[in-house]
Design a protein around this motif. Sequence first.
Motif, mmCIF file in Angstrom:
data_model
loop_
_atom_site.group_PDB
_atom_site.id
_atom_site.type_symbol
_atom_site.label_atom_id
_atom_site.label_comp_id
_atom_site.label_asym_id
_atom_site.label_seq_id
_atom_site.Cartn_x
_atom_site.Cartn_y
_atom_site.Cartn_z
ATOM 1 N N VAL A 122 51.221 29.322 51.552
ATOM 2 C CA VAL A 122 50.527 30.487 50.990
ATOM 3 C C VAL A 122 50.533 30.342 49.471
ATOM 4 N N TRP A 123 49.386 30.639 48.865
ATOM 5 C CA TRP A 123 49.285 30.630 47.403
ATOM 6 C C TRP A 123 48.685 31.947 46.933
ATOM 7 N N LEU A 124 49.233 32.486 45.874
ATOM 8 C CA LEU A 124 48.698 33.685 45.239
ATOM 9 C C LEU A 124 48.287 33.317 43.823
ATOM 10 N N ASN A 125 46.986 33.375 43.560
ATOM 11 C CA ASN A 125 46.427 32.939 42.267
ATOM 12 C C ASN A 125 46.957 31.560 41.864
ATOM 13 N N GLY A 126 47.020 30.676 42.850
ATOM 14 C CA GLY A 126 47.436 29.298 42.608
ATOM 15 C C GLY A 126 48.929 29.070 42.599
#
Length: 265
Positions: A127-131
């Motif tokens: 999972v990535w949040l804003n990279g």
Amino acid sequence: MRVYMSVDMEGLAGVALREQISRYLGGRQYQQGRRLVAAEVNAAVAGAFAGGATDVIVHDNHGSSMNLPIEQLDPRVHVYMGNLPYPQHAVLEPDMDVYICLGYHAAQGRLHAFRDHTVSSSRWSDVWLNGIAVGELGLSAACAGYFGIPVGLVVGDDKVCEEARALLGPAVEVVSVKTGLGRHAAKLLPIAAQHDRIRLATARTVQRRGAVPPFVVSPPYELCLQYTSPEYADVHACDGVNSVRRDGTTICLRGDNLIDLVGRM
């Protein structure tokens, strides 16, 4: 002074088997896990009030959210449990002063971490949040930071404590209650001694609540989920704007409200 405790089970002191944390597999061992989570919560609650807390909210954030034996908990706390109409990592009362992650585990794929996963070990790989690569700790910290609430304390195995320092900075308080040796193996420490450490660390966290800044990710948000199989990605009807299919197993969700976005995972 209001304290929010998000409680998982994999990172508890004394837990080294999946049967201890699964209501579907464990039987007597799961009942032991419930006693362990109650004792660890009570240690943290005692520390919070000793440090100056006036209100403590406990959020059962593990699996079905029906794990805490409510009759064994400190009577001063308020508890969120059950099939709640909110995203799993959302903050249910946003006017809190400090956020505590209790019993947490490392993100999916971390070497030698006990029960490493991010929400679902069978469905998701990354999972990535804003990279930024995030696990459940990162999702919790970002949802807290969305309301300006800092994560002051992380309790779990040594791997999630390392993850906390890398993500949240050296000022965050951590308590490593065991050493992860593999997905279903850990080197345990005496439980009572770990509860003492948790109680003292929680009191320090409340007293120095301004020492750790919130983990704030600025909008617009892009939450990218890599699934373990294309069949899980297929459930998303992507519109090419608010949801984009990057490849066979990766879906990216976009929006300006982080809590809504996490609810779409």
